[in-house]
Design an enzyme around this catalytic site. Structure first.
Site, mmCIF file in Angstrom:
data_model
loop_
_atom_site.group_PDB
_atom_site.id
_atom_site.type_symbol
_atom_site.label_atom_id
_atom_site.label_comp_id
_atom_site.label_asym_id
_atom_site.label_seq_id
_atom_site.Cartn_x
_atom_site.Cartn_y
_atom_site.Cartn_z
ATOM 1 N N LYS A 1 -2.581 6.692 1.609
ATOM 2 C CA LYS A 1 -2.379 7.029 3.021
ATOM 3 C C LYS A 1 -1.431 8.227 3.137
ATOM 4 O O LYS A 1 -0.283 8.115 3.565
ATOM 5 C CB LYS A 1 -1.848 5.797 3.770
ATOM 6 C CG LYS A 1 -2.292 5.793 5.221
ATOM 7 C CD LYS A 1 -2.216 4.431 5.829
ATOM 8 C CE LYS A 1 -2.306 4.474 7.332
ATOM 9 N NZ LYS A 1 -3.580 4.973 7.861
ATOM 10 N N ARG B 1 0.838 -1.209 0.000
ATOM 11 C CA ARG B 1 0.000 0.000 0.000
ATOM 12 C C ARG B 1 0.869 1.254 0.000
ATOM 13 O O ARG B 1 0.531 2.249 -0.634
ATOM 14 C CB ARG B 1 -0.966 -0.017 1.189
ATOM 15 C CG ARG B 1 -2.002 1.094 1.094
ATOM 16 C CD ARG B 1 -3.139 0.914 2.080
ATOM 17 N NE ARG B 1 -2.679 0.981 3.448
ATOM 18 C CZ ARG B 1 -3.426 0.677 4.507
ATOM 19 N NH1 ARG B 1 -4.677 0.286 4.340
ATOM 20 N NH2 ARG B 1 -2.940 0.758 5.728
HETATM 21 C C1 LIG Z 1 -8.686 6.601 6.395
HETATM 22 C C2 LIG Z 1 -8.462 5.204 6.854
HETATM 23 N N1 LIG Z 1 -9.313 4.253 6.442
HETATM 24 C C3 LIG Z 1 -9.176 2.971 6.811
HETATM 25 C C4 LIG Z 1 -8.144 2.582 7.634
HETATM 26 C C5 LIG Z 1 -7.980 1.143 7.991
HETATM 27 O O1 LIG Z 1 -6.964 0.555 7.216
HETATM 28 P P1 LIG Z 1 -6.154 -0.681 7.759
HETATM 29 O O2 LIG Z 1 -7.128 -1.739 8.079
HETATM 30 O O3 LIG Z 1 -5.269 -1.087 6.641
HETATM 31 O O4 LIG Z 1 -5.413 -0.209 8.954
HETATM 32 C C6 LIG Z 1 -7.246 3.532 8.105
HETATM 33 C C7 LIG Z 1 -6.170 3.156 9.019
HETATM 34 O O5 LIG Z 1 -5.138 2.773 8.620
HETATM 35 C C8 LIG Z 1 -7.397 4.864 7.698
HETATM 36 O O6 LIG Z 1 -6.548 5.795 8.115
#
Ligand SMILES: Cc1ncc(COP(=O)(O)O)c(C=O)c1O
Length: 350
Positions: free
Chosen positions: A193, A90
Site C-alpha cells: 500500500k 499489512r
Molecule cells: C489497490 C487496493 N486494492 C484493494 C483495496 C482493498 O483493501 P482492504 O479491503 O484491505 O481495504 C484497497 C483499499 O484499501 C486498495 O487501495
C-alpha cells in the site's frame, strides 16, 4: 434520522447521510516518531499540517505508505473497528518492501483507538451509511539527497468521517478494462500500500471517469490477459453456478475486506475460488463486484472491454449473492450481526 448514541453529546453537525469519501479536518491527530532506534509515545496534534525536512526520503524516493480502516457506531451506541491488526500487519509487510521501519502491531492498534477517542464527535451515527475513516500514514523523514533508506520515520494517524468511496453506494457501477496503462509490475510493489501505486493509476482512473465509468479495471501487466484489480478495490465475480471467484495475482493488494468476504462466503455455503481470472471469463459471470474498506461492496453493473460490454445487473439492482455478502459483512461491521469471527474491536469512548 434518529440519533441512537448516548455517549456522543456534541456530535458534529454534518450531513451524515451525504458525506463524500473525502478529507474533512477533525479535532486532532497523532504523530509518532522513530529516531533511528525506537518509537516515541506519540503526540496529540491539533494542527493538520506536519513539519518535515524538504529533503525527506518520502518526498523524493517514495518511502511513503499508508493504511485505511473504518470505525462504526453500533445500534446500541458502541464504537467498533474492523480487523485493525490486519492493517498493522499489512503496513509492516508494505514497509519491508521499500526498506522502511513500520510501527509494531501493538503501537498501530493503540494509535487507532487513541485517534478515535480524540475525534468521537466525528463518528457518524449508526444507520447513516457513513463511518469514521482512519488513515495511518508512514513517512521516511531523514533529509538526504542520496537514494538510501531513511533512518527516521514519522507515523501519523488521522481520522475523517466518510461516505462510501463510490458515491453510488450499493448502486451498481460501470467499469472500464484498462489496457494501455499498467498499475503495477508483477514483481514490483503492487501488493503493497504505497502512495506511488495510486499515482500510477491516476491517468487511467481519470480517463475512465471522463468516459463515464466509475473506475478502471486493471489487467496483469505481463500478459494483459488476467484481471488484476481496481485502483482502490479488489474485484470479484459470481459464477452462474454460484461460486465466488476473485483474482490471484502478485500485483494486487491483498484486501482485508476481500479475505473476510471469502471466509463469510464459505461459511454461508458459497464455494470460493482464488485464482487467475482470464479477462474473457468476465463474459460468464452472473454478478460482479468491487470490494475494499472504502468501496465496501460495490456491485458492478457492466464491464467494457474492447468491443464487449458485459452486463451483470440493471442500474438499480443488486445481485442476490452480492446483496447477501454485503448484508453479512456490513452487519458484522456495524454490530447488527453477531461477530463469530472476532473481527471487530470495541473502542471505549467514555
Ligand atoms: C489497490 C487496493 N486494492 C484493494 C483495496 C482493498 O483493501 P482492504 O479491503 O484491505 O481495504 C484497497 C483499499 O484499501 C486498495 O487501495
Amino acid at each position: 434520522m434518529e440519533d441512537n448514541m448516548k455517549d456522543i453529546v456534541d456530535r458534529a453537525q454534518l450531513n451524515w447521510g451525504q458525506l463524500p469519501f473525502d478529507y474533512l479536518k477533525t479535532d486532532a491527530h497523532l504523530e509518532y516518531h522513530f529516531d533511528g532506534e525506537k518509537w516515541d509515545e506519540g503526540e496529540v496534534v491539533e494542527d493538520d499540517r506536519i513539519s518535515i525536512s524538504m529533503a525527506s526520503t518520502c518526498l523524493h524516493y517514495g518511502q511513503e505508505c499508508f493504511e485505511g480502516l473504518k470505525v462504526f457506531e453500533t445500534k446500541d451506541g458502541r464504537v467498533q473497528t474492523f480487523r485493525p491488526q490486519e492493517n498493522a500487519r499489512r503496513m509492516i509487510r508494505t514497509a519491508e518492501k521499500v526498506m522502511m521501519v513500520a510501527p509494531p502491531e501493538e503501537l498501530f492498534v493503540e494509535a487507532v483507538d487513541r485517534v478515535v477517542k480524540l475525534n468521537t464527535r466525528f463518528i457518524p451515527p449508526y444507520g447513516s451509511g457513513a463511518s469514521l475513516y482512519i488513515r495511518p500514514l508512514l513517512l521516511g523523514v531523514t533529509g538526504t539527497v542520496g537514494i538510501k533508506p531513511s533512518k527516521k520515520y514519522l507515523f501519523v494517524v488521522f481520522a475523517t468521517p466518510v461516505g462510501p468511496y463510490f458515491p453510488t453506494g450499493l448502486k451498481p457501477v460501470k467499469l472500464w478494462v484498462e489496457e494501455e496503462i499498467d498499475r503495477a509490475a508483477p514483481n514490483g510493489v503492487g501488493d503493497a500500500k504505497l502512495g506511488g501505486n495510486y499515482a500510477a493509476g491516476l491517468r487511467a482512473a481519470t480517463a475512465a471517469k471522463a468516459k463515464g465509468y466509475a473506475e478502471a479495471l486493471y489487467l496483469d501487466a505481463r500478459e494483459k490477459k488476467y484481471v488484476d484489480e481496481l485502483g482502490a478495490a479488489n474485484f470479484f465475480g459470481i459464477t452462474k453456478d454460484g461460486k465466488y471467484v476473485t483474482p490471484q495475482s502478485p500485483s494486487i493488494l491483498p484486501s482485508i475486506t476481500n479475505r473476510s468476504l471469502q471466509e463469510i462466503a464459505r461459511d454461508i455455503g458459497i464455494p470460493v475460488e482464488h485464482r487467475p481470472i482470464d479477462v474473457m471469463e468476465l463474459a460468464d459471470f452472473a454478478e460482479a463486484g468491487c470490494v475494499g474498506t472504502a468501496a465496501i461492496i460495490t456491485p458492478v453493473q457492466s464491464i467494457h472491454y474492447r468491443d464487449h460490454v458485459w452486463v451483470y445487473t440493471g442500474a438499480d439492482e443488486v445481485g442476490p449473492i452480492t446483496k447477501k455478502l454485503y448484508d453479512t459483512l456490513t452487519g458484522i461491521q456495524t454490530g447488527d450481526l453477531e461477530d463469530k469471527y472476532g473481527w471487530t474491536r470495541e473502542i471505549s469512548v467514555d
